[in-house]
Design an enzyme around this catalytic site. Structure first.
Site, PDB file in Angstrom:
ATOM      1  N   LYS A   1       4.002   8.931   9.083  1.00 45.02           N
ATOM      2  CA  LYS A   1       3.752   8.391  10.421  1.00 45.02           C
ATOM      3  C   LYS A   1       4.734   8.913  11.480  1.00 45.02           C
ATOM      4  CE  LYS A   1       1.396   4.467   8.366  1.00 45.02           C
ATOM      5  NZ  LYS A   1       0.034   4.246   8.640  1.00 45.02           N
TER       6      LYS A   1
ATOM      7  N   TYR B   1       0.856  -1.191   0.000  1.00 47.11           N
ATOM      8  CA  TYR B   1       0.000   0.000   0.000  1.00 47.11           C
ATOM      9  C   TYR B   1       0.889   1.236   0.000  1.00 47.11           C
ATOM     10  CZ  TYR B   1      -3.511   3.376   1.708  1.00 47.11           C
ATOM     11  OH  TYR B   1      -4.355   4.450   1.861  1.00 47.11           O
TER      12      TYR B   1
ATOM     13  N   ASP C   1       9.090   2.845  -0.044  1.00 46.61           N
ATOM     14  CA  ASP C   1       8.055   3.483   0.762  1.00 46.61           C
ATOM     15  C   ASP C   1       8.265   3.037   2.202  1.00 46.61           C
ATOM     16  OD1 ASP C   1       5.833   4.170   2.192  1.00 46.61           O
ATOM     17  OD2 ASP C   1       4.401   3.688   0.602  1.00 46.61           O
TER      18      ASP C   1
HETATM   19  N1  PLP Z   1       2.607   4.066   2.516  1.00 48.27           N
HETATM   20  C1  PLP Z   1       2.477   3.109   3.450  1.00 48.27           C
HETATM   21  C2  PLP Z   1       3.460   1.980   3.497  1.00 48.27           C
HETATM   22  C3  PLP Z   1       1.438   3.157   4.387  1.00 48.27           C
HETATM   23  O1  PLP Z   1       1.301   2.191   5.295  1.00 48.27           O
HETATM   24  C4  PLP Z   1       0.546   4.249   4.321  1.00 48.27           C
HETATM   25  C5  PLP Z   1      -0.572   4.352   5.266  1.00 48.27           C
HETATM   26  O2  PLP Z   1      -0.872   3.475   6.021  1.00 48.27           O
HETATM   27  C6  PLP Z   1       0.726   5.229   3.324  1.00 48.27           C
HETATM   28  C7  PLP Z   1       1.765   5.109   2.443  1.00 48.27           C
HETATM   29  C8  PLP Z   1      -0.204   6.404   3.240  1.00 48.27           C
HETATM   30  O3  PLP Z   1       0.025   7.245   4.299  1.00 48.27           O
HETATM   31  P1  PLP Z   1      -1.157   8.230   4.808  1.00 48.27           P
HETATM   32  O4  PLP Z   1      -2.176   7.362   5.444  1.00 48.27           O
HETATM   33  O5  PLP Z   1      -0.455   9.157   5.745  1.00 48.27           O
HETATM   34  O6  PLP Z   1      -1.669   8.934   3.591  1.00 48.27           O
END
Ligand code: PLP
Length: 436
Positions: free
Chosen positions: A266, A145, A238
């Site tokens: 986060k 994700y 990511d």
């Molecule tokens: N990338 C990863 C690996 C994530 O776990 C998340 C959210 O859980 C995101 C991107 C997106 O972040 P946000 O929820 O702050 O938009």
């Protein structure tokens, strides 16, 4: 356990908010609950709901709360920042300090741009990778994700899977066709596909935690680096979850593999809205106003988020024993769970990295999305339900990881293990009823 206030709030919420929640997994639908628990406040390792129930929190706001809720020093930094104003729409000295601090933790980052969410950071990283390479197509892995921007919403893991979808509706075919996906860990397919197609970037969670937690083999990351370097593809890690969690310098530090771009979120905001992307100077200098790739944000580099992030990262950096402690505590808990799996002959396996773990109800090791989908829903629901009744909130979806924090005590761990034993007893009873 009385949760009638949560029930009443949910009935009310559904009238004004789609599905009654502002992010889908919160609805507890996949664990077959009629309504979610509404939280009133949090402190340390604990959450307190609207009915006054207290829970040990294994969600940690899905990652940011590595120090526990309302850590006194973070709270003080936030209070001080609020006194000075909450948003200026002009640059601040503290943004520069945060960028410098992040660069000390992530040596792959020459320049860093702050955003308001991980979604926005991943979206912008892909955009600049396309501009840098002059190519359109991107490659991601099934079950990873990267937020909810259109081009990254294909086979996008937890939130979607929780509701039995692989892709979101409302995304054009044109966008979908430029996003290619492969099973996580299949390096041969990556090598073949990147020969056949002109790929701008490969984006992945180096430690996937959105199809449950996957224990990445370091060799996969090293080979991805070799292939992308050879073929002129931008490699994007990511690290929204793994950054500052699996190690101060994230998964790239843990595995010793250096990406071109890194996406953060986060923990970098210490529990306040944030995201960031950064990496090689020559790529990052393409971002406006230095270059022609547009990225902007009214609340980018928000002073409150920056103050909370700075303090959180400074504490982590100044106290490396926090990571050792977290690894040790989580490792002991996971070992205890594995012993119980043996004792109660549960068809389950645990994946574990640092302070993250997932119990998969399957006999086989889970290495990718298909493995995660194949795990048992009913057993996970019984596990979730029993934990909740025993005062412990675990992720309300089998596709999420448990997040532990520095605030979890040995006593908390004992309670979690004892509740897990009760959950396994319940699963045993259920299997007996089913004549297994
Ligand atoms: N990338 C990863 C690996 C994530 O776990 C998340 C959210 O859980 C995101 C991107 C997106 O972040 P946000 O929820 O702050 O938009």
């Amino acid at each position: 356990m009385n949760t009638s206030n949560s029930e009443k709030l949910y009935i009310k919420a559904k009238k004004s908010i789609p599905g009654g929640v502002n992010s889908p997994v919160r609805a507890f639908m996949s664990v077959k609950k009629d309504y979610p628990i509404f939280i009133r406040k949090a402190l340390g390792s604990r959450l307190y709901d609207e009915d006054g129930n207290e829970y040990i929190d294994c969600i940690g706001s899905w990652g940011p709360m590595i120090l526990g809720h309302n850590h006194p020093e973070v709270l003080k930094a936030v209070k001080n920042a609020i006194e000075e104003g909450t948003s200026f729409g002009l640059p601040t000295g503290r943004e520069v300090e945060l960028a410098e601090l992040v660069k000390k933790c992530f040596t792959s980052i020459d320049k860093l741009r702050l955003t308001t969410s991980g979604t926005e950071a991943a979206m912008a990283a892909v955009r600049v990778a396309r501009a840098f390479t002059g190519r359109n197509r991107i490659l991601k892995f099934e079950g990873c994700y990267h937020g909810h921007s259109d081009s990254l919403m294909v086979k996008a893991g937890s939130g979607l899977l929780t509701f039995e979808h692989q892709d979101s509706n409302g995304i054009t075919e044109g966008v979908m066709k430029d996003t290619l996906t492969l099973p996580f860990g299949d390096i041969e397919k990556v090598d073949r596909l990147t020969d056949e197609e002109d790929i701008a970037c490969i984006i992945l969670e180096p430690v996937p935690a959105n199809m449950g937690l996957i224990e990445t083999e370091g060799e996969f990351l090293a080979k991805l680096r070799e292939i992308t370097e050879r073929k002129g593809i931008v490699l994007i890690f990511d690290e929204v979850i793994s950054g500052f969690r699996t190690a101060l310098g994230g998964a790239q530090q843990m595995y010793g593999v250096v990406p071109d771009l890194t996406v953060l979120g986060k923990i970098i905001g210490g529990g306040y809205p944030v995201g960031a992307f950064g990496g090689k100077r020559e790529i990052m200098d393409m971002i406006s106003p230095s270059g022609s790739v547009y990225h902007a944000g009214t609340l980018s580099g928000n002073p409150i988020s920056v103050a909370a992030g700075m303090k959180t990262i400074s504490i982590l950096k100044g106290n490396p024993e926090i990571y050792e402690e977290l690894d040790r505590k989580t490792g002991n808990l996971v070992e205890g769970i594995r012993n119980l799996i043996g004792k109660y002959k549960i068809k389950a396996t645990v994946n574990h990295v640092g302070s993250l773990f997932t119990i998969f109800f399957s006999e086989n090791k889970v290495k990718d999305l298909d493995g995660a989908i194949g795990t048992d829903d009913e057993m996970y629901n019984i596990y979730f339900d029993t934990m909740l009744k025993n005062g412990i909130i675990v992720p309300p979806s089998k596709y999420e990881a448990h997040f532990l924090s520095a605030a979890h005590t040995e006593k908390d761990m004992e309670k979690m293990l004892s509740a897990t034993e009760k959950a396994f007893e319940e699963i045993g009873k259920c299997r007996k009823r089913q004549g297994e």
